[in-house]
Write a protein that holds these residues in place. Structure first.
Motif, PDB file in Angstrom:
ATOM      1  N   ARG A 173      -8.315   5.951  -4.262  1.00 41.23           N
ATOM      2  CA  ARG A 173      -6.879   6.108  -4.461  1.00 41.23           C
ATOM      3  C   ARG A 173      -6.594   6.661  -5.855  1.00 41.23           C
ATOM      4  O   ARG A 173      -5.741   7.520  -6.023  1.00 41.23           O
ATOM      5  N   ASN A 192       0.833  -1.200   0.000  1.00 41.38           N
ATOM      6  CA  ASN A 192       0.000   0.000   0.000  1.00 41.38           C
ATOM      7  C   ASN A 192       0.873   1.258   0.000  1.00 41.38           C
ATOM      8  O   ASN A 192       0.556   2.242  -0.663  1.00 41.38           O
ATOM      9  N   ILE A 193       1.992   1.178   0.704  1.00 38.72           N
ATOM     10  CA  ILE A 193       2.922   2.312   0.742  1.00 38.72           C
ATOM     11  C   ILE A 193       3.689   2.423  -0.571  1.00 38.72           C
ATOM     12  O   ILE A 193       3.809   3.507  -1.149  1.00 38.72           O
ATOM     13  N   CYS A 198       2.868   1.710  -3.484  1.00 39.68           N
ATOM     14  CA  CYS A 198       2.050   2.277  -4.565  1.00 39.68           C
ATOM     15  C   CYS A 198       2.018   3.800  -4.518  1.00 39.68           C
ATOM     16  O   CYS A 198       1.624   4.442  -5.492  1.00 39.68           O
ATOM     17  N   ALA A 199       2.394   4.388  -3.369  1.00 40.57           N
ATOM     18  CA  ALA A 199       2.304   5.844  -3.242  1.00 40.57           C
ATOM     19  C   ALA A 199       3.646   6.537  -3.421  1.00 40.57           C
ATOM     20  O   ALA A 199       3.710   7.762  -3.448  1.00 40.57           O
TER      21      ALA A 199
END
Ligand SMILES: Nc1ncnc2c1ncn2[C@@H]1O[C@H](COP(=O)(O)OP(=O)(O)O)[C@@H](O)[C@H]1O
Ligand SMILES: [Mg+2]
Lengths: 312, 380
Positions: free
Chosen positions: B215, A144-145, A147-148
């Motif tokens: 997102r 999740n991290i 992807c950012a």
């Protein structure tokens, strides 16, 4: 230079005010902590900063530009790690990161190398061909991290990235945050874990009921409460402890109970330790240990809100 | 545009990675053809009509005998009570009723006591009808000439029978069967397209539920671009389905659509837009995937059935036929049937306008509802 300037930000859901006249600035290179209990308004604030939620009032400026006037420009420079997992179960770890990075315009060799870098960064390089369904909770959080961050944003916003994961993954994530910061990223980090924020953040805003009740460096926050201290009393049995009776002792500001420990928050110069101890003796409550603590963020929060972070 | 392509690529990749989706999107259209073949393919040789004879005179029997002489055509005497059974079992292609006074009417030159009902659609029975009415017309002309004189009429009829009246019906039968088979296959295709479109639009709701949608909105992607990418993926799948079906019918099963390929494709392309529009409306009015599947079941199957995708509208009650006039599936089939009957695009411009109007209406409703949803939830 300030990367983010928020002035008089307000958000209402119907009659309910989730963010109430909030103002703050985040300087470049900081790890800025939003500390607050569940429902304090952290995610709501973050969603407005990243352009997911409309604000009712106030202004948000990022890199000197009004966010609602230049949404695409702003979004290009932000990497949002949402509070809840937002990854594709039907894409592999590599494909997930590569897909999101591609949305920022990366293509070809650059996309490939940045994707691999991001996966290495969160320690998932070896699992790049696996689907998230085979991942543990902590691995999913790390993906999740990843992807950012692959598009190398100026500002990374992490919304409670360590909720519900094993201590090892948590440690890994906290170290990653510091590493990202050393690499030049500004980070907004929200949490309701006081220890995390205290450990990594260079600046902290304590948020309660949509309002910033205090902000500054750790030292600045602690200096707010040089006039009070915490006394921890461990007893054998708390059944007969009357909290109101202890509160009635002069100088005592607040009393909370957690299992066998009684936390007494008292003024520094009150000289009331004798009175407190005699309460326990008179009521035949056996004291096992007694401890006095230096002010920490927990004390600060308690002093300012009258509640602990956990029971809030 | 580049980012929309990026989204499309990803959606196509994840969609066709699942075997179930390949089955639904690519194999099901073949199923549609096979079902249509089962329903209509066996009929190239034999056509069966039920006959109800209430005529007191002899001409009804003569007419039945004439019908029996047509190639690949069989008649079975039935009673009034058998009609509903014949219709529901679909054992027969139609029913011909000779009412009392058929012979008398012919003698007077006013043949109105005969009635033909088709069960499997006008296309099947059209040629029977044309032969029957042609034959009756001849008889009526004889009746007119005989001026009500029964003896004279019978004499003239005998002469008439002597004259050559050869019928070659095989080619006609094939054409009508092919027409029917095509419409039937497209009827099933319509259902499959609507199901597929709905499933593809459901991805929007799925992405909202697993939060990847939000997102995506935190990246430079806007909600509009995201929806457009979903629509394009959906249209691609629709076009593939239409192409597969029409190509297989024409080149693999060698069935003459009786419509030029391009025209059939254009009509079905318009229906693709309608079907995507319908699914967007369904998505816009659902706040969860559960609500969506409920709504989908409530809307798609009933309208597909009412509009005659599985059986000819003619077999349904008048009321239902009127309701079907409000359904885009009916208008699509109607347009194709008219094209089969030889109409040109320009003569069908009202049909095409109505189809476009359906498409535009659905998209406008979806856009309106989407923008209102965004207002109330305060998501940009
Ligand atoms: N979409 C919404 N509609 C109504 N109330 C909301 C909505 N989102 C958040 N809230 C409320 O706003 C408050 C702040 O929520 P949130 O920002 O998620 O808190 P935190 O992230 O600090 O835990 C909570 O009381 C929550 O119930
Ligand atoms: Mg939150």
């Amino acid at each position: 230079m300030n990367i983010l300037e928020i002035k008089h930000l307000t958000k209402k859901f119907g009659d309910f005010i989730a963010v109430d006249d909030m103002s703050l600035t985040v300087g470049e290179g900081e790890i800025f902590g939003f500390l607050g209990s569940n429902g304090a308004g952290k995610s709501t604030t973050i969603n407005m900063i990243s352009g997911l939620l409309r604000k009712n009032n106030g202004s948000i400026k990022m890199l000197g530009k009004e966010t609602n006037k230049h949404p695409i420009f702003i979004k290009k420079h932000i990497g949002l790690v949402p509070q809840e997992l937002a990854i594709y179960e039907d894409l592999t770890a590599y494909e997930n990161v590569s897909f999101f990075a591609g949305l920022y315009g990366l293509r070809g060799e650059k996309l490939r190398s940045r994707t691999i870098e991001a996966l290495e960064f969160v320690g998932l390089a070896e699992k790049h061909k696996s689907y998230p369904k085979s991942f543990s909770g902590g691995m999913k959080r790390r993906l999740n991290i990843a992807c950012a961050i692959a598009h190398q944003p100026k500002l990374i916003i992490m919304d409670e990235p360590t909720v519900g994961i094993d201590p090892q993954s948590r440690k890994y994530i906290l170290q990653s945050v510091q590493k990202l910061n050393e690499m030049g990223c500004t980070i907004i980090y929200t949490s309701h874990y006081m220890e995390e924020v205290e450990e990594i953040c260079t600046k902290i805003a304590i948020i309660d009921h949509g309002k910033i009740i205090a902000d500054g460096t750790k030292e600045q926050l602690k200096s707010l409460i040089t006039d009070s201290k915490l006394i921890y009393i461990d007893v054998k049995d708390t059944d007969h402890v009357d909290i109101d009776a202890i509160k009635a002792i002069p100088g005592v500001a607040n009393v909370t109970l957690a299992e066998n420990t009684i936390q007494i928050h008292t003024e520094l110069g009150a000289n009331n330790l004798n009175q407190i101890i005699s309460y326990f003796i008179e009521n035949k409550i056996e004291i096992r240990t007694l401890d006095e603590k230096e002010p920490n963020l927990e004390t600060v929060f308690l002093t300012l809100t009258g509640r602990t972070l956990r029971d809030a | 545009m580049k980012d929309i392509l990026w989204l499309i690529k990803k959606t196509l990749r994840t969609t066709f990675r699942k075997k179930g989706n390949i089955l639904l999107y690519l194999v099901a259209p073949i199923g549609a053809i096979l079902i249509a073949l089962l329903a209509y393919g066996g009929q190239t040789t034999d056509m069966k009509f039920g006959v109800i004879n209430h005529d007191a005179g002899n001409m009804a029997e003569e007419t039945i005998a004439f019908l029996g002489s047509i190639d690949h055509f069989k008649t079975v005497e039935i009673s009034d009570n058998d009609v509903s059974k014949a219709v529901t079992s679909r054992e027969m292609d139609g029913v011909i009723t000779f009412q009392e006074g058929y012979t008398e009417g012919l003698l007077k030159g006013e043949p109105d006591a005969v009635h033909l009902t088709s069960i499997k659609g006008d296309q099947v029975t059209a040629f029977v009808k044309s032969y029957l009415y042609q034959y009756i017309d001849h008889l009526a002309t004889l009746g007119m000439a005989a001026d009500g004189n029964a003896d004279l009429f019978n004499k003239m009829y005998e002469d008439y029978q002597q004259s050559e009246f050869q019928l070659t019906t095989t080619t006609l039968t094939d054409a009508s069967t092919n027409k029917n088979l095509t419409i039937s296959a497209i009827g099933f295709l319509i259902m499959i397209m609507m199901m597929s479109a709905a499933t593809l639009s459901e991805i929007i709701l799925a992405e909202k539920e697993n939060r990847t949608y939000f997102r995506l909105l935190s990246t430079p992607i806007t909600a509009r671009k995201y929806i457009i990418s979903n629509i394009i993926v959906n249209m691609i799948v629709m076009f593939i389905q239409v192409t597969i079906t029409l190509m297989l019918l024409t080149y693999v099963f060698h069935i003459d659509l009786n419509i030029p390929f391009g025209k059939a494709f254009i009509v079905m392309a318009i229906f693709s837009v309608i079907s995507v529009g319908v699914s967007l409306v369904l998505v816009a009015f659902s706040n969860s995937r559960g609500a969506f599947s409920a709504l989908m079941n409530l809307v798609i199957m009933p309208t597909v059935m009412l509009s005659g995708c599985f059986w000819p509208v003619e077999v349904m009650p008048e009321v239902v036929q009127k309701i079907s006039k409000f359904l885009p599936q009916r208008w699509t089939l109607d347009t194709l049937e008219a094209l089969q009957a030889g109409s040109t695009f320009s003569s069908l411009y009202l049909n095409l306008c109505i189809l476009f109007a359906f498409a535009i209406a659905f998209f406008l409703i979806a856009i309106y509802k989407f923008s209102r949803n965004n207002d109330t939830k305060s998501f940009i």
